[in-house]
Design an enzyme around this catalytic site. Structure first.
Site, PDB file in Angstrom:
ATOM      1  N   PHE A 127      30.059 -25.195   5.160  1.00  0.00           N
ATOM      2  CA  PHE A 127      29.143 -25.849   7.020  1.00  0.00           C
ATOM      3  C   PHE A 127      27.771 -26.000   6.859  1.00  0.00           C
ATOM      4  O   PHE A 127      26.914 -25.301   6.090  1.00  0.00           O
ATOM      5  CB  PHE A 127      29.588 -25.094   7.367  1.00  0.00           C
ATOM      6  CG  PHE A 127      29.556 -24.764   8.864  1.00  0.00           C
ATOM      7  CD1 PHE A 127      30.046 -25.265   9.811  1.00  0.00           C
ATOM      8  CD2 PHE A 127      28.517 -24.913   9.697  1.00  0.00           C
ATOM      9  CE1 PHE A 127      29.656 -25.840  11.371  1.00  0.00           C
ATOM     10  CE2 PHE A 127      27.437 -25.433  10.845  1.00  0.00           C
ATOM     11  CZ  PHE A 127      28.540 -26.044  11.631  1.00  0.00           C
ATOM     12  N   ASP A 199      29.986 -15.843   5.300  1.00  0.00           N
ATOM     13  CA  ASP A 199      29.235 -16.338   6.508  1.00  0.00           C
ATOM     14  C   ASP A 199      31.330 -16.247   6.850  1.00  0.00           C
ATOM     15  O   ASP A 199      31.875 -16.429   6.537  1.00  0.00           O
ATOM     16  CB  ASP A 199      28.587 -17.727   6.314  1.00  0.00           C
ATOM     17  CG  ASP A 199      29.148 -18.759   7.972  1.00  0.00           C
ATOM     18  OD1 ASP A 199      30.035 -18.123   8.773  1.00  0.00           O
ATOM     19  OD2 ASP A 199      28.669 -19.757   7.817  1.00  0.00           O
ATOM     20  N   TYR A 224      31.352 -17.153  19.140  1.00  0.00           N
ATOM     21  CA  TYR A 224      31.608 -18.316  20.319  1.00  0.00           C
ATOM     22  C   TYR A 224      32.803 -18.667  19.684  1.00  0.00           C
ATOM     23  O   TYR A 224      33.420 -19.203  20.264  1.00  0.00           O
ATOM     24  CB  TYR A 224      30.447 -18.914  21.250  1.00  0.00           C
ATOM     25  CG  TYR A 224      29.492 -20.192  19.240  1.00  0.00           C
ATOM     26  CD1 TYR A 224      30.814 -20.964  18.864  1.00  0.00           C
ATOM     27  CD2 TYR A 224      28.951 -19.508  19.031  1.00  0.00           C
ATOM     28  CE1 TYR A 224      29.968 -21.760  17.427  1.00  0.00           C
ATOM     29  CE2 TYR A 224      27.913 -20.621  17.728  1.00  0.00           C
ATOM     30  CZ  TYR A 224      28.921 -21.569  17.288  1.00  0.00           C
ATOM     31  OH  TYR A 224      28.393 -22.194  15.845  1.00  0.00           O
ATOM     32  N   LYS A 225      33.275 -18.450  18.297  1.00  0.00           N
ATOM     33  CA  LYS A 225      34.019 -18.945  17.677  1.00  0.00           C
ATOM     34  C   LYS A 225      35.951 -17.957  18.447  1.00  0.00           C
ATOM     35  O   LYS A 225      36.309 -18.119  19.075  1.00  0.00           O
ATOM     36  CB  LYS A 225      34.188 -19.429  16.843  1.00  0.00           C
ATOM     37  CG  LYS A 225      33.370 -20.332  16.459  1.00  0.00           C
ATOM     38  CD  LYS A 225      32.342 -20.722  14.808  1.00  0.00           C
ATOM     39  CE  LYS A 225      32.101 -22.095  14.884  1.00  0.00           C
ATOM     40  NZ  LYS A 225      31.675 -21.996  13.434  1.00  0.00           N
ATOM     41  N   ARG A 371      40.898 -31.848  13.046  1.00  0.00           N
ATOM     42  CA  ARG A 371      41.233 -30.547  12.496  1.00  0.00           C
ATOM     43  C   ARG A 371      42.281 -29.609  13.374  1.00  0.00           C
ATOM     44  O   ARG A 371      41.862 -29.894  15.250  1.00  0.00           O
ATOM     45  CB  ARG A 371      40.098 -29.927  12.594  1.00  0.00           C
ATOM     46  CG  ARG A 371      39.821 -28.426  12.042  1.00  0.00           C
ATOM     47  CD  ARG A 371      38.751 -28.235  11.476  1.00  0.00           C
ATOM     48  NE  ARG A 371      37.779 -28.039  12.737  1.00  0.00           N
ATOM     49  CZ  ARG A 371      37.234 -27.171  13.008  1.00  0.00           C
ATOM     50  NH1 ARG A 371      36.174 -26.430  11.786  1.00  0.00           N
ATOM     51  NH2 ARG A 371      35.551 -27.664  14.185  1.00  0.00           N
TER      52      ARG A 371
HETATM   53  C1  LIG Z   1      30.169 -22.625  13.264  1.00  0.00           C
HETATM   54  C2  LIG Z   1      29.369 -22.326  11.941  1.00  0.00           C
HETATM   55  C3  LIG Z   1      28.294 -22.054  12.361  1.00  0.00           C
HETATM   56  C4  LIG Z   1      26.948 -22.230  13.079  1.00  0.00           C
HETATM   57  O1  LIG Z   1      26.102 -21.322  13.316  1.00  0.00           O
HETATM   58  P1  LIG Z   1      24.919 -21.768  14.858  1.00  0.00           P
HETATM   59  O2  LIG Z   1      23.981 -20.737  13.825  1.00  0.00           O
HETATM   60  O3  LIG Z   1      26.236 -20.366  15.541  1.00  0.00           O
HETATM   61  O4  LIG Z   1      25.149 -22.990  15.597  1.00  0.00           O
HETATM   62  C5  LIG Z   1      28.061 -21.777  10.638  1.00  0.00           C
HETATM   63  N1  LIG Z   1      28.459 -21.593   9.623  1.00  0.00           N
HETATM   64  C6  LIG Z   1      29.471 -21.998   9.892  1.00  0.00           C
HETATM   65  C7  LIG Z   1      30.533 -21.858   8.318  1.00  0.00           C
HETATM   66  C8  LIG Z   1      29.975 -22.353  11.057  1.00  0.00           C
HETATM   67  O5  LIG Z   1      31.764 -22.276  10.664  1.00  0.00           O
END
Ligand SMILES: *Cc1c(COP(=O)(O)O)cnc(C)c1O
Length: 412
Positions: A127, A199, A224-225, A371
């Site tokens: 990501f 992560d 939030y996921k 997705r």
């Molecule tokens: C959604 C996601 C993020 C999001 O990071 P934020 O700082 O909350 O915007 C980071 N890493 C991964 C792998 C994600 O899927």
């Protein structure tokens, strides 16, 4: 194993061991939500909790609520609720900041623990915020730090060379959806003298995570996921017990101080995970996150992972049966899959938009991927059966060709 009819789906739903959890959510009627991996649905308890936090605790309690309503405790309290979902000891997790900010804090701490090494290895398909954060961190460390993003197949050999300070990996990749073997990668990093930072954004609340048992050094993940904490919910972070007294945050704000209200002139890190706080905790966001995490009370994550994989299998199978060859399908085997899958199609963006209008919410990921996430606590097999049929219909009737579906919004 894959249900062969809608009636078979209904039969599976009737004996779904997770059916009790569905009542904890309030998805809008008429919508099949296949995007819980991006933003979880609203739990039923959240609106009343937020109203109470705002009207009673803030409105009437005012500043006294930091003590009386336990606001100051919220980061640790929510952390204790998240800990069992990620296989951590109860005091090993704290809710704070964003995943991006936590990655910065933890990667900086890891580099401090490996002063003789400057190489950070990560997956080129990671990501992007993880890559951006590491690149930004490299500029500030005050010594030579190289961030090397490699294709997955090259990561292992690069690690084995024994030069890396840190390996940063997603437990579940945000596009491909494959689950990495946390224990194996962590052991490989340790054998090479490196630390491992995970992560967990796409795995927390979706597949079992074993931070303690796998020996992971550090981890962070999204609220939030799958945790259903609401838009922009605070994230969380974890530090292995062996590092808890030795590692510290470079964002040494007052809330991570050993005695924030002593107002001392010099920084002293707080006890345990408290030192990873930076500034004042976001109380409203934490209240919503707490309700989101509470939707997992009594929920077995092995059952969540099993149902989620069965749902994505059903979806892939039905799409392939109804629109043979129309989509590129390259999902990892079900047993190695997180909660989402991607389908390739040259008109992926327009198809997703047309499908959303028809009542099935997925999302688009570049360059040409649709997705779909399968959050097991609130989805049914029958819904997924229908969603696959709707995707095939939207593709076939060509409605996605309408020009309005090609207009790219700010958020895809
Ligand atoms: C959604 C996601 C993020 C999001 O990071 P934020 O700082 O909350 O915007 C980071 N890493 C991964 C792998 C994600 O899927």
């Amino acid at each position: 194993m894959i249900p062969a009819s809608r009636a078979a789906c209904e039969a599976l739903d009737a004996r779904d061991p997770l059916a009790f959890a569905r009542a904890r959510f309030a998805p809008p009627p008429g919508v099949t939500y296949l995007d819980g991996n991006s933003l979880g649905v609203l739990p039923r308890a959240t609106a009343a909790r937020l109203a109470d936090t705002v009207e009673r605790e803030w409105g009437r309690g005012l500043i006294g609520s930091w003590n009386a309503a336990g606001w100051i405790e919220a980061p640790a309290r929510v952390g204790r609720l998240i800990a069992p979902l990620v296989g951590a000891d109860p005091e090993g997790v704290i809710a704070a900041d964003t995943t991006s900010a936590n990655l910065f804090k933890l990667a900086a701490a890891a580099l401090e623990l490996r002063p003789e090494r400057g190489l950070v290895l990560c997956d080129a398909a990671e990501f992007p915020t993880d890559l951006y954060i590491l690149q930004g961190l490299a500029r500030f460390v005050g010594r030579e730090v190289e961030v090397r993003a490699l294709p997955q197949a090259e990561l292992g050999p690069a690690l084995d060379a024994g030069e890396a300070a840190l390996l940063v990996l997603s437990h579940v990749n945000y596009v491909r959806g494959d689950v990495r073997d946390m224990a194996a990668w962590t052991a490989r990093a340790h054998a090479a003298g490196a630390l491992a930072l995970w992560d967990l954004s796409h795995s927390t609340g979706c597949v079992p995570v074993e931070l303690g048992a796998s020996g992971a050094d550090f981890a962070t993940g999204c609220g939030y996921k799958y945790l259903n904490g609401g838009p922009g919910a605070p994230a969380f972070l974890y530090v292995a017990p062996r590092w808890r007294d030795r590692a510290g945050s470079p964002l040494s704000g007052w809330m991570g101080h050993a005695a924030p209200f002593a107002f001392e002139g010099g920084y002293r890190p707080g006890e345990g995970m408290a030192r990873w706080l930076c500034g004042t905790p976001p109380v409203l966001g934490l209240a919503a996150l707490e309700e989101g995490v509470r939707t997992f009370e009594g929920v077995d994550l092995a059952a969540v992972a099993a149902k989620s994989r069965a749902l994505s299998e059903l979806f892939l199978h039905r799409v392939d049966a109804l629109a043979p060859g129309a989509f590129a399908m390259d999902a990892p085997p079900a047993a190695e899959r997180g909660g989402h899958v991607v389908l390739g199609h040259p008109h992926a963006y327009a198809l997703v938009q047309a499908l959303i209008e028809a009542g099935v919410v997925g999302d688009f990921r570049r360059p040409d991927l649709l997705r779909f996430g399968f959050a097991a606590p609130y989805l049914t097999f029958a819904e997924v059966w229908d969603a696959a049929a709707l995707l095939a219909r939207v593709l076939e009737d060509g409605r996605w060709r309408e020009p309005r579906f090609a207009v790219r919004a700010a958020v895809t």
